[in-house]
Design an enzyme around this catalytic site. Structure first.
Site, short mmCIF file in Angstrom:
data_model
loop_
_atom_site.label_atom_id
_atom_site.label_comp_id
_atom_site.label_asym_id
_atom_site.label_seq_id
_atom_site.Cartn_x
_atom_site.Cartn_y
_atom_site.Cartn_z
N ASP A 198 0.71 -1.32 -0.36
CA ASP A 198 -0.55 0.01 -0.35
C ASP A 198 0.49 1.00 0.52
O ASP A 198 1.71 1.82 0.76
CB ASP A 198 -0.48 -0.03 1.06
CG ASP A 198 -0.42 -0.18 2.42
OD1 ASP A 198 0.83 -0.69 2.66
OD2 ASP A 198 -0.68 -0.04 3.98
N GLU A 248 -0.75 -2.49 4.60
CA GLU A 248 0.18 -2.40 6.18
C GLU A 248 -0.28 -1.57 6.51
O GLU A 248 0.71 -1.09 8.31
CB GLU A 248 1.67 -2.56 5.44
CG GLU A 248 2.69 -3.01 6.92
CD GLU A 248 3.08 -1.39 6.81
OE1 GLU A 248 3.26 -1.71 8.62
OE2 GLU A 248 3.25 -0.13 7.10
NI NI Z 1 6.63 1.01 5.22
#
Ligand code: NI
Length: 392
Positions: free
Chosen positions: A79, A137
């Site tokens: 991401d 994440e």
């Molecule tokens: Ni990172």
């Protein structure tokens, strides 16, 4: 095998750089990595692999060796961040307000590079290398939990992952043999006073004054309430109250982050925050609401696996290219995998002052030294192959 890996890494250098630039061009936010997922699936399918979707916008694929053996997982996050890209390069983000300002574009490119390197070596592999492309994440609680819930670690004996790391210069690999990254926790406090005219403070309860006292006192937690040998951070990022210069507002809002390396310490910090808020509010006749939220656990490397990665790093970068780093207080949901299977996370140096690459992670001008990508591919590939057969 090592020579073949080196040759294939070098042959695929441009492929990895081009992919990294593509992902940088078209970044997608956490849980929205749809086109990113499509591209990863296409690249893996072109290698003759059978990628499957996971955790919504993630991807899992396997490189199955010709001979039986254990399964080793390698993970990359996918991401981008809600930041306006100001890197000023031709590959600058085309998506307004979205930017790969943490290097996850490079992580995906490196893992695809690893696939490109190891897929042609299938006949020589004993065991399976499982590729985990993990979405989300950046947004707590993170995508690792969903990946695990869907079985991405089933049968996995060890896992490794890498983060391109700007504070380390290109050509360096940073590792720890235990604590590597912190457990982040967030908290929010709403202070409820009694609003009034600025000229009549005696009939009001000023939540700004209460908040000021709370902020001061919260900063004594680390210095006075926690073992000085235990690393802890309490930082306040939000203090909001009032809109008009001569009005005492009703409420004030404080939000902050906590960083610790163990859950008990986090609980102790939460307890202290509430004690302080309760005491200060009582002294001023105010009320409060206190809420907390946790995300991933602390990231703790397995020493034995970290030693294997160290050796792979030294083979790629030379003995002086690998260093033991101090743990950092950033969080990373790779830690969730390490709660289930042993493994190691590594920092691949990607900073380069001579090239002007000096901006920290999450900065609008953040960029990586693309020379680091080949290092990452080769270290991950060598580590994975080593872990297939090494004594764990
Ligand atoms: Ni990172």
């Amino acid at each position: 095998m090592s020579d073949a890996i080196r040759r294939l890494v070098s042959e695929n250098r441009d492929y990895v750089v081009a992919l990294r630039r593509h992902f940088h061009n078209f970044p997608e936010l956490s849980t929205e990595e749809v086109k990113t997922q499509e591209r990863i699936m296409a690249e893996l399918a072109a290698l003759g692999l059978a990628p499957v979707k996971a955790a919504g916008t993630g991807v899992v694929a396997e490189i199955k060796g010709a001979r039986p053996g254990r399964t080793v997982a390698v993970r990359a996050d996918m991401d981008a961040l809600p930041i306006q890209d100001e890197c000023g390069q031709p590959y600058q983000s085309q998506n307004a307000g979205v930017c790969h300002a943490c290097g996850h574009d490079g992580h995906m490119a490196m893992l695809l590079g690893l696939a490109k390197v190891l897929a042609p070596l299938r006949d020589e592999l004993a065991g399976t290398v499982r590729l985990l492309f993990q979405p989300n994440e950046e947004m707590p609680p993170g995508g690792a939990v969903a990946m695990i819930d869907e079985g991405c670690l089933d049968g996995v004996a060890a896992i490794i992952g890498a983060h391109l790391w700007q504070p380390l210069p290109t050509g360096q690999l940073g590792l720890t043999f235990g604590r590597m990254m912190a457990q982040p926790g967030a908290f929010a406090i709403v202070l409820k006073g009694k609003g009034g005219h600025g000229s009549t403070p005696h009939v009001a309860v000023d939540p700004i004054l209460v908040g000021a006292a709370v902020v001061q006192a919260l900063h004594t937690i680390v210095s006075r309430s926690i073992d000085p040998l235990e690393p802890v951070v309490v930082s306040i990022g939000v203090f909001q109250a009032g809109r008009v210069y001569n009005v005492i507002p009703d409420t004030a809002r404080i939000e902050g982050t906590i960083r610790v390396f163990d859950g008990e310490t986090l609980k102790a910090v939460h307890r202290r925050i509430e004690q302080i808020v309760r005491g200060v509010c009582e002294a001023h006749g105010a009320a409060y609401e206190f809420t907390t939220s946790d995300s991933c656990p602390p990231l703790v490397n397995d020493a034995g696996i970290a030693r294997r990665v160290w050796r792979a790093g030294a083979a790629v970068l030379g003995d002086k290219g690998v260093c033991e780093i101090k743990p950092v207080l950033g969080g990373e949901d790779f830690s969730c995998y390490l709660q289930k299977v042993p493994g190691a996370f590594m920092f691949v140096g990607a900073g380069n002052a001579a090239k002007g690459l000096v901006y920290p992670h999450h900065h609008p001008k953040f960029d990586i030294d693309e020379d680091a990508l080949a290092h990452g591919v080769e270290i991950l590939a060598r580590s994975a192959v080593e872990l297939l057969t090494a004594e764990l």
